[in-house]
Design an enzyme around this catalytic site. Structure first.
Site, short mmCIF file in Angstrom:
data_model
loop_
_atom_site.label_atom_id
_atom_site.label_comp_id
_atom_site.label_asym_id
_atom_site.label_seq_id
_atom_site.Cartn_x
_atom_site.Cartn_y
_atom_site.Cartn_z
N ASP A 194 -5.37 26.46 -26.44
CA ASP A 194 -4.70 27.74 -26.24
C ASP A 194 -5.36 28.82 -27.12
O ASP A 194 -6.59 28.90 -27.18
CB ASP A 194 -3.20 27.59 -26.53
CG ASP A 194 -2.38 28.79 -26.06
OD1 ASP A 194 -2.18 28.94 -24.85
OD2 ASP A 194 -1.94 29.58 -26.92
N TYR A 315 -2.04 38.44 -27.83
CA TYR A 315 -2.05 38.67 -26.38
C TYR A 315 -2.67 40.00 -25.99
O TYR A 315 -3.16 40.15 -24.86
CB TYR A 315 -0.64 38.51 -25.82
CG TYR A 315 -0.29 37.05 -25.66
CD1 TYR A 315 -0.47 36.40 -24.45
CD2 TYR A 315 0.16 36.30 -26.74
CE1 TYR A 315 -0.19 35.05 -24.31
CE2 TYR A 315 0.44 34.95 -26.62
CZ TYR A 315 0.25 34.33 -25.40
OH TYR A 315 0.52 32.99 -25.27
N HIS A 374 -0.90 21.31 -21.07
CA HIS A 374 -1.33 22.37 -21.98
C HIS A 374 -1.21 21.98 -23.45
O HIS A 374 -1.99 22.42 -24.28
CB HIS A 374 -0.50 23.62 -21.69
CG HIS A 374 -0.92 24.83 -22.47
ND1 HIS A 374 -2.13 25.45 -22.29
CD2 HIS A 374 -0.28 25.53 -23.45
CE1 HIS A 374 -2.22 26.48 -23.10
NE2 HIS A 374 -1.11 26.55 -23.82
#
Length: 401
Positions: A194, A315, A374
């Site tokens: 990630d 982000y 994930h």
């Protein structure tokens, strides 16, 4: 406690740390959960396929279990692992307190490995791997030094600065300094998934001390001038899966990138809101629904450290809200020129085909798996650890020549 002897080359003496959430904070959480109002059932929330998000049935069940969740028991488990806080001074003089877990080896040739989490993860992702290693080895036989930090803004580490933009290059620089302070300036390996994989890519590209990289996530867009005839059948299925997630599952990322302040106020004020927002990810991003306890452990950490609002900053850099956005993996400035390993898990949310990943560096190690999603570090800890060990065994002898 074992595995606590720092190497002789360490330049700092980090302060031992124990998690100790105040009783009042635990009671407050239980009260807020008890008083929280669950939205009325809707057509969307009654769908068992979770197409429109978590269900009424799930949120009510999870709320009830969280009200009686034994944080103290889990806290004791966390505290069985050596943890530390240490100040790290950035190049502009800003001081950060970084929290990290570590298993220090007493072997003079132990390989330092930095393991990096993402969102909505935390250092908790790597506890199963630390458990495997501490059961398998003694401090005298452990072949590695394992360092698992809370990246800034997460867990017990300092948040990003309040007076300036903070990017993953800044995170990488701080973590490289941390590794130097711990005595690993001559070389270490980095592993990440990630957001951690993107920090890892920057680390190995910009810092000489980072000698090799292993990842289990490589979000990217189609490379320029890519020859589609190179794609295998699995590659095509991988691209289709990634495109579908970008279409139907990535709205959270755009919200966290474009309106993080608004979302932070909403989620930090209500544990039920946090449960819905993060719980959905643990359900949808894993190969199999994880135990409720695993979800509640992570939620409790975010709640007690009050870090959901401070966890969003990556982000703005990683989400393509700008049509001219060039992702970290696609950016030639961060093309990997050092030993590069990758583990592919089939239920990754934004997977990239091997043929694309190979354009971002020369793969020395690549392994595909039939199960896992994930959160590979806690979903398939034995598998991920085996991959990292095999990768290190393959490339480390050449790293310091």
């Amino acid at each position: 406690m074992s595995f606590t002897r720092l190497p002789a080359t360490a330049k700092t003496a980090p302060t031992p740390f124990k998690v100790a959430v105040p009783d009042a904070a635990i009671q407050e959480l239980r009260t807020l959960l008890k008083l929280a109002r669950v939205a009325p059932p809707t057509y969307e929330s009654l769908r068992s396929d979770r197409k429109f998000g978590v269900t009424t049935e799930w949120i009510k069940s999870a709320k009830a279990e969280w009200e009686s969740f034994d944080w103290r028991k889990f806290e004791r488990h966390i505290n069985t692992f050596p943890q530390y806080l240490t100040p790290v001074i950035d190049t502009d003089g800003t001081s950060f307190n970084l929290h990290f877990l570590a298993l220090f080896s007493e072997k003079p040739d132990a390989v330092p490995i930095l393991m990096l989490h993402g969102w909505p993860g935390s250092f908790l992702e790597f506890l199963p791997i630390l458990s495997l290693l501490s059961a398998r080895y003694t401090p005298a036989t452990l072949p590695y030094h394992i360092i698992v930090p809370s990246i800034p803004g997460y867990g017990f580490s300092s948040p990003a600065p309040l007076d300036r933009e903070f990017q993953l290059q800044d995170v990488a620089r701080l973590l490289n300094t941390l590794m130097a302070q711990l005595g690993f300036a001559d070389g270490y390996v980095v592993q990440g998934g990630d957001i951690g994989s993107q920090i890892a890519r920057i680390l190995v590209s910009e810092h000489a001390s980072c000698k090799a990289i292993h990842m289990n996530f490589c979000y990217m867009t189609k490379p320029a001038d890519f020859d589609a005839s190179r794609l295998s059948e699995r590659d095509s299925a991988t691209i289709a899966r990634s495109d579908e997630f970008a279409r139907s599952g990535a709205s959270y990322a755009f919200e966290q990138a474009t309106r993080p302040a608004t979302l932070g106020f909403a989620l930090a004020s209500s544990p039920l809101a946090l449960l819905a927002w993060i719980g959905e990810k643990f359900l949808d991003w894993t190969d199999e629904d994880p135990p409720m306890a695993t979800i509640l452990e992570s939620l409790s950490l975010y709640w007690f450290t009050d870090t959901i609002a401070t966890s969003f900053y990556p982000y703005r850099q990683t989400t393509p809200v700008d049509p001219n956005h060039v992702g970290i993996s696609n950016n030639p400035a961060w093309r990997i020129t050092k030993p590069f390993g990758f583990s592919s898990f089939p239920r990754e949310i934004l997977p990239s085909p091997r043929a694309w990943i190979e354009t971002t560096g020369t793969l020395a190690f690549y392994r595909e798996h039939d199960t896992g999603g994930h959160f590979a570090a806690f979903e398939r800890p034995e598998v991920l650890l085996k991959d990292v060990e095999d990768f290190v065994a393959q490339v480390w002898p050449e790293c310091n020549k």
